[in-house]
Design a protein around this motif. Sequence first.
Motif, PDB file in Angstrom:
ATOM      1  N   UNK A 153       0.926  -1.136   0.129  1.00 25.45           N
ATOM      2  CA  UNK A 153      -0.095   0.083  -0.182  1.00 25.45           C
ATOM      3  C   UNK A 153       0.727   1.474  -0.014  1.00 25.45           C
ATOM      4  N   UNK A 154       2.075   1.253   0.723  1.00 27.16           N
ATOM      5  CA  UNK A 154       2.808   2.266   0.519  1.00 27.16           C
ATOM      6  C   UNK A 154       3.516   2.607  -0.749  1.00 27.16           C
ATOM      7  N   UNK A 155       3.659   1.564  -1.319  1.00 28.80           N
ATOM      8  CA  UNK A 155       4.276   1.782  -2.689  1.00 28.80           C
ATOM      9  C   UNK A 155       3.420   2.329  -3.663  1.00 28.80           C
ATOM     10  N   UNK A 156       2.159   2.046  -3.422  1.00 23.78           N
ATOM     11  CA  UNK A 156       0.927   2.403  -4.178  1.00 23.78           C
ATOM     12  C   UNK A 156       0.950   3.887  -4.067  1.00 23.78           C
ATOM     13  N   UNK A 157       1.117   4.260  -2.892  1.00 19.31           N
ATOM     14  CA  UNK A 157       1.047   5.894  -2.638  1.00 19.31           C
ATOM     15  C   UNK A 157       2.197   6.467  -3.206  1.00 19.31           C
ATOM     16  N   UNK A 158       3.443   5.860  -3.307  1.00 22.40           N
ATOM     17  CA  UNK A 158       4.579   6.368  -4.143  1.00 22.40           C
ATOM     18  C   UNK A 158       4.251   6.797  -5.505  1.00 22.40           C
ATOM     19  N   UNK A 159       3.563   5.629  -6.009  1.00 19.92           N
ATOM     20  CA  UNK A 159       3.140   5.699  -7.500  1.00 19.92           C
ATOM     21  C   UNK A 159       2.164   6.482  -7.818  1.00 19.92           C
ATOM     22  N   UNK A 160       1.050   6.773  -7.034  1.00 19.62           N
ATOM     23  CA  UNK A 160      -0.157   7.565  -7.301  1.00 19.62           C
ATOM     24  C   UNK A 160      -0.306   8.941  -6.778  1.00 19.62           C
ATOM     25  N   UNK A 161       0.534   9.325  -5.643  1.00 18.83           N
ATOM     26  CA  UNK A 161       0.446  10.577  -5.077  1.00 18.83           C
ATOM     27  C   UNK A 161       1.839  11.461  -5.204  1.00 18.83           C
ATOM     28  N   UNK A 162       1.734  12.520  -5.207  1.00 20.87           N
ATOM     29  CA  UNK A 162       2.745  13.716  -5.362  1.00 20.87           C
ATOM     30  C   UNK A 162       3.012  14.261  -3.826  1.00 20.87           C
ATOM     31  N   UNK A 163       3.914  15.141  -4.095  1.00 21.16           N
ATOM     32  CA  UNK A 163       4.355  16.023  -2.933  1.00 21.16           C
ATOM     33  C   UNK A 163       4.564  15.177  -1.683  1.00 21.16           C
ATOM     34  N   UNK A 164       4.470  15.809  -0.602  1.00 17.93           N
ATOM     35  CA  UNK A 164       4.594  15.326   0.909  1.00 17.93           C
ATOM     36  C   UNK A 164       3.845  13.842   0.983  1.00 17.93           C
ATOM     37  N   UNK A 165       2.824  13.408   0.626  1.00 15.17           N
ATOM     38  CA  UNK A 165       2.523  12.206   0.729  1.00 15.17           C
ATOM     39  C   UNK A 165       3.428  11.088   0.126  1.00 15.17           C
ATOM     40  N   UNK A 166       3.707  11.369  -1.170  1.00 15.54           N
ATOM     41  CA  UNK A 166       4.572  10.554  -1.907  1.00 15.54           C
ATOM     42  C   UNK A 166       6.023  10.572  -1.137  1.00 15.54           C
ATOM     43  N   UNK A 167       6.425  11.371  -0.771  1.00 11.72           N
ATOM     44  CA  UNK A 167       7.753  11.509  -0.014  1.00 11.72           C
ATOM     45  C   UNK A 167       7.795  10.825   1.320  1.00 11.72           C
ATOM     46  N   UNK A 168       6.725  11.025   1.976  1.00 13.43           N
ATOM     47  CA  UNK A 168       6.498  10.407   3.533  1.00 13.43           C
ATOM     48  C   UNK A 168       6.623   8.705   3.221  1.00 13.43           C
ATOM     49  N   UNK A 169       5.670   8.534   2.152  1.00  7.36           N
ATOM     50  CA  UNK A 169       5.602   7.240   2.031  1.00  7.36           C
ATOM     51  C   UNK A 169       6.846   6.299   1.448  1.00  7.36           C
ATOM     52  N   UNK A 170       7.703   6.943   0.902  1.00 11.41           N
ATOM     53  CA  UNK A 170       8.859   6.600   0.358  1.00 11.41           C
ATOM     54  C   UNK A 170       9.844   6.586   1.628  1.00 11.41           C
ATOM     55  N   UNK A 171       9.617   7.518   2.463  1.00 10.52           N
ATOM     56  CA  UNK A 171      10.580   7.282   3.643  1.00 10.52           C
ATOM     57  C   UNK A 171      10.448   6.316   4.750  1.00 10.52           C
ATOM     58  N   UNK A 172       8.811   6.131   4.527  1.00  2.70           N
ATOM     59  CA  UNK A 172       8.576   4.914   5.510  1.00  2.70           C
ATOM     60  C   UNK A 172       8.971   3.720   5.043  1.00  2.70           C
ATOM     61  N   UNK A 173       8.971   3.486   3.629  1.00  6.41           N
ATOM     62  CA  UNK A 173       9.405   2.141   3.097  1.00  6.41           C
ATOM     63  C   UNK A 173      10.836   2.021   3.235  1.00  6.41           C
ATOM     64  N   UNK A 174      11.886   3.076   3.380  1.00  5.16           N
ATOM     65  CA  UNK A 174      13.019   3.055   3.662  1.00  5.16           C
ATOM     66  C   UNK A 174      13.354   2.521   4.920  1.00  5.16           C
ATOM     67  N   UNK A 175      12.578   3.036   5.756  1.00  5.68           N
ATOM     68  CA  UNK A 175      12.718   2.436   7.337  1.00  5.68           C
ATOM     69  C   UNK A 175      12.282   1.128   7.728  1.00  5.68           C
ATOM     70  N   UNK A 176      11.042   0.722   6.825  1.00  7.66           N
ATOM     71  CA  UNK A 176      10.606  -0.352   7.164  1.00  7.66           C
ATOM     72  C   UNK A 176      11.579  -1.696   6.392  1.00  7.66           C
TER      73      UNK A 176
END
Length: 201
Positions: A153-176
């Motif tokens: 689901x976080x990767x889906x946010x990275x693909x479909x969103x822009x801005x802060x939501x997209x970056x926050x999802x990518x950071x979350x993935x990096x930490x997970x």
Amino acid sequence: RLAKLLAASDPTVGSRAATVLSRLARDPTTAKGMCARGGEGGAGAVARFVGERLRTDAETRAAGGESDKKDKKVEPFPGVEPAVRTLAVLANGGDATARLALAECASEALVECIRVGELVGDGVVGNAALAIGDLAKEGTGRDKFAALEPVKPLLAVCHKRTGAAQKNAAIACARLASHPKMLETLKANNGLELIYRYVQP
């Protein structure tokens, strides 16, 4: 007392309480109290509020059919966005003990916010991803999230969103990715490339 108002039968009361709590959570002493006793100081009530509102909205949309799905970016219910923002503020400002308490009481609600991303706005998704990323700093927190499988689901946010939501999802993935199981999911879904693209070294 405010946390108790989240369970009020009148949705407007819960919404106003969530908004006030999102402001109060910025005070370190208040934040510490909210995370006390495993979240029973108020954080747990906020997480339950988010989960219950999302479930109720999903049931309402399912019962209403396509006519209720005209604007999928409308927030599920007033109060959900400030409530998720409260969890994000607590996760960002707390110490390791607070983060572990939040991971225990709020991880399911936060992941659910990501799963229903098509139905909620950037504020909900972005703050949920931000909170997940902060809670994933702790090993026990990562273990909790691994059982909920949030990576896709976080990767889906990275693909479909822009801005802060997209970056926050990518950071979350990096930490997970510090968790072996979630790292494998990232690799299987080309998630590492996304992390490199959106998270600055």
